[in-house]
Design an enzyme around this catalytic site. Structure first.
Site, short mmCIF file in Angstrom:
data_model
loop_
_atom_site.label_atom_id
_atom_site.label_comp_id
_atom_site.label_asym_id
_atom_site.label_seq_id
_atom_site.Cartn_x
_atom_site.Cartn_y
_atom_site.Cartn_z
N VAL A 64 0.81 -1.19 -0.11
CA VAL A 64 0.07 -0.11 -0.17
C VAL A 64 0.85 1.20 -0.10
CG1 VAL A 64 -1.87 1.26 1.06
CG2 VAL A 64 -1.96 -1.34 1.14
N GLY A 100 2.33 -1.88 8.94
CA GLY A 100 1.61 -2.90 9.76
C GLY A 100 1.80 -4.26 8.86
N ARG A 141 -9.90 -8.27 9.61
CA ARG A 141 -9.27 -6.89 9.89
C ARG A 141 -9.02 -6.95 11.52
NH1 ARG A 141 -12.58 -4.84 5.63
NH2 ARG A 141 -11.45 -4.50 3.73
N SER A 148 4.91 2.36 18.64
CA SER A 148 6.43 2.76 18.32
C SER A 148 6.49 3.91 17.37
CB SER A 148 7.38 1.57 18.23
OG SER A 148 6.83 0.96 16.88
N ALA A 182 -3.93 4.51 7.24
CA ALA A 182 -4.66 3.63 6.34
C ALA A 182 -4.45 2.10 6.91
CB ALA A 182 -4.02 3.63 4.95
N VAL A 184 -8.65 0.18 10.49
CA VAL A 184 -8.29 1.66 10.39
C VAL A 184 -8.91 2.55 11.13
CG1 VAL A 184 -9.91 2.16 8.28
CG2 VAL A 184 -7.78 3.36 8.50
N SER A 229 -8.56 6.57 6.61
CA SER A 229 -9.12 6.45 5.06
C SER A 229 -10.69 5.91 5.24
CB SER A 229 -8.29 5.50 4.40
OG SER A 229 -8.05 4.25 4.78
N ASP A 265 -14.40 1.71 0.25
CA ASP A 265 -15.87 1.12 0.31
C ASP A 265 -16.48 1.76 -0.72
OD1 ASP A 265 -15.03 -0.65 3.12
OD2 ASP A 265 -14.24 1.36 2.92
N SER A 266 -16.71 2.85 -0.55
CA SER A 266 -17.75 3.86 -1.24
C SER A 266 -17.32 3.81 -2.68
CB SER A 266 -17.70 5.33 -0.65
OG SER A 266 -18.34 5.32 0.61
N SER A 267 -15.97 3.87 -2.82
CA SER A 267 -15.62 4.17 -4.38
C SER A 267 -15.77 2.55 -4.91
CB SER A 267 -14.12 4.32 -4.32
OG SER A 267 -13.55 3.75 -5.37
N ARG A 268 -15.79 1.33 -4.22
CA ARG A 268 -16.18 -0.03 -4.72
C ARG A 268 -17.53 -0.02 -4.93
NH1 ARG A 268 -12.03 -2.89 -0.22
NH2 ARG A 268 -10.56 -3.23 -1.53
N HIS A 292 -14.70 0.40 8.28
CA HIS A 292 -14.04 -0.10 7.25
C HIS A 292 -14.09 -1.40 7.53
CE1 HIS A 292 -11.42 -0.92 3.94
NE2 HIS A 292 -10.31 -1.04 4.53
N1 LIG Z 1 -7.49 1.39 4.72
C1 LIG Z 1 -7.72 0.46 3.55
O1 LIG Z 1 -8.77 0.74 2.94
C2 LIG Z 1 -6.78 -0.32 3.24
C3 LIG Z 1 -6.72 -0.92 2.03
C4 LIG Z 1 -5.57 -2.14 1.96
C5 LIG Z 1 -4.73 -2.25 2.91
N2 LIG Z 1 -4.84 -1.78 4.29
C6 LIG Z 1 -3.99 -1.99 5.39
O2 LIG Z 1 -2.72 -1.24 4.99
C7 LIG Z 1 -1.68 -1.84 5.72
C8 LIG Z 1 -0.26 -2.17 4.92
O3 LIG Z 1 -0.99 -3.26 3.96
P1 LIG Z 1 0.28 -3.70 2.95
O4 LIG Z 1 -0.57 -4.63 2.10
O5 LIG Z 1 0.95 -2.47 2.45
O6 LIG Z 1 1.19 -4.64 3.91
P2 LIG Z 1 2.84 -4.99 3.60
O7 LIG Z 1 3.06 -6.10 4.47
O8 LIG Z 1 3.00 -5.11 2.22
O9 LIG Z 1 3.59 -3.50 4.14
C9 LIG Z 1 3.59 -3.14 5.51
C10 LIG Z 1 4.91 -2.48 5.47
O10 LIG Z 1 4.90 -1.89 6.88
C11 LIG Z 1 6.43 -2.20 7.46
N3 LIG Z 1 6.40 -1.94 8.84
C12 LIG Z 1 6.05 -3.00 9.71
N4 LIG Z 1 6.19 -2.33 10.86
C13 LIG Z 1 6.78 -1.36 10.81
C14 LIG Z 1 7.15 -0.33 11.68
N5 LIG Z 1 7.39 -0.50 13.11
N6 LIG Z 1 7.71 0.87 11.31
C15 LIG Z 1 7.72 1.00 9.87
N7 LIG Z 1 7.38 0.23 9.01
C16 LIG Z 1 6.78 -0.84 9.45
C17 LIG Z 1 6.76 -3.52 6.82
O11 LIG Z 1 8.50 -3.58 6.90
C18 LIG Z 1 5.93 -3.55 5.62
O12 LIG Z 1 6.73 -2.95 4.50
C19 LIG Z 1 -2.42 -3.11 6.51
O13 LIG Z 1 -2.88 -2.88 7.64
C20 LIG Z 1 -3.61 -3.34 5.59
O14 LIG Z 1 -4.57 -4.13 6.00
C21 LIG Z 1 -5.77 -0.74 4.50
#
Ligand SMILES: NC(=O)c1ccc[n+]([C@@H]2O[C@H](COP(=O)([O-])OP(=O)(O)OC[C@H]3O[C@@H](n4cnc5c(N)ncnc54)[C@H](O)[C@@H]3O)[C@@H](O)[C@H]2O)c1
Length: 304
Positions: free
Chosen positions: A14, A79, A88, A101, A118, A122, A143, A148-151, A175
């Site tokens: 993301v 994350g 989620r 942290s 995000a 969320v 976010s 979801d609204s866009s989908r 979300h």
């Molecule tokens: N809000 C939304 O609509 C939406 C949509 C898609 C994904 N997400 C969420 O976004 C988040 C990321 O998803 P993703 O697919 O990119 O995951 P990902 O595993 O590809 O990327 C997560 C990144 O966070 C980094 N990370 C972990 N701990 C960290 C820390 N303490 N400090 C800095 N970086 C750290 C990891 O090294 C990794 O690069 C997830 O929680 C996912 O559920 C939200």
């Protein structure tokens, strides 16, 4: 004019796609990538810099938390990603520890920017960030249900053969699994959307469960969320006053208080300038209350 700067913390699927989207659209002067995996942030920054001869002015680098100091917007996408079959909410405890942290570091260097969250879940991560930062609530934005609204708008438009930009329809609440479609107000140029109950149910189910479908197909979702985050950043940077379904702290919203949920908000350079109160039907109001109750219980479970 002063330089604009966005920091992205968590440069996974993301975060990296969001960075690339902001770069392609030339949204900011400076873009900083921070990740616990420094090699990933560094590699992405080098890769993106090599595309600059085809683009323009953005300066991109892999940074440190000190770089948050003069950031206009700090996007947190760090994350653990959802695993196939994982809700989620299952992510909650893992991500609260990560946010603890990250927020400690961010707060050392930035006091007046806007935090855009995000990471999932969320609404809870946004609430946690607000609680931890003690910043004014309008500057901590989730976010929410913008994606979801866009989908939802896309699926309605596809069913009718109408451009989704001309479809006005909202998903509000969490979300996630307890979100709800506001069918009572959905419209195209003020006309009602002519679906029977079965079609409505199918479209909403496909909206709500889209992330599960994409994750089981390819492991993560990132293109549409990156565009949604870009949209929110643009509304902030250009002081637009755009109406976007982001997550914010609700106070007496149809009787719902003290919980972050996605609802239509006016977004400008101050962040969430105003929350718009939709005229919900009785059953939509009940569903919103159930969504809020679910999130409150989860917030209590992590003792925020
Ligand atoms: N809000 C939304 O609509 C939406 C949509 C898609 C994904 N997400 C969420 O976004 C988040 C990321 O998803 P993703 O697919 O990119 O995951 P990902 O595993 O590809 O990327 C997560 C990144 O966070 C980094 N990370 C972990 N701990 C960290 C820390 N303490 N400090 C800095 N970086 C750290 C990891 O090294 C990794 O690069 C997830 O929680 C996912 O559920 C939200």
């Amino acid at each position: 004019m002063s330089k604009t700067k966005i920091v992205i913390i968590g440069v996974g699927a993301v975060g990296a796609t969001t960075a690339y989207t902001l770069l392609l659209r030339e949204r900011v002067d400076e873009l900083v990538l921070i990740d616990a995996n420094k090699g990933k942030a560094k590699g992405d920054a080098i890769d993106m810099n090599h595309g600059l001869p085809f683009l323009g002015r953005t300066k991109v680098w892999a940074g440190e938390y000190e770089d948050c100091r003069d950031a206009d917007i700090i996007i947190i996408t760090a994350g653990a990603a959802q695993k196939p079959g994982e809700t989620r909410i299952d992510l909650l405890k893992r991500n609260v520890a990560i946010f603890e942290s990250i927020m400690t570091e961010v707060l050392k260097y930035n006091h007046d920017g806007i935090l855009l969250i995000a990471s999932n879940p969320v609404d809870i991560m946004s609430y946690f960030s607000w609680w931890k930062s003690k910043w004014p609530v309008q500057r901590i934005i989730g976010s929410g249900t913008l994606l979801d609204s866009s989908r939802f708008r896309y699926l309605i438009g596809e069913e009718l053969g109408i451009d989704p930009r001309s479809v006005h329809a909202h998903i509000i609440g969490e979300h996630g699994d307890s979100e709800l479609p506001v069918w009572s107000l959905a419209n195209i140029a003020g006309t009602r959307i002519p679906f029977d109950e079965e079609t409505k149910e199918r479209i909403f189910t496909n909206t709500r469960d889209a992330a599960y479908e994409i994750i089981s197909a390819k492991g993560a979702t990132y293109y549409a969320i990156a565009l949604a985050l870009d949209r929110i950043c643009t509304a902030i940077l250009h002081d637009e006053g755009a109406v976007l379904n982001v997550s914010t702290l609700l106070q007496d919203y149809h009787g719902v208080s003290n919980v972050y949920l996605g609802v239509p908000c006016i977004v400008d350079s101050s962040g969430v300038r105003e929350v718009l109160k939709l005229e919900l039907s009785e059953s939509e109001r009940e569903q919103l209350h159930r969504s809020a109750q679910k999130l409150k219980e989860l917030i209590q479970s992590v003792e925020v």
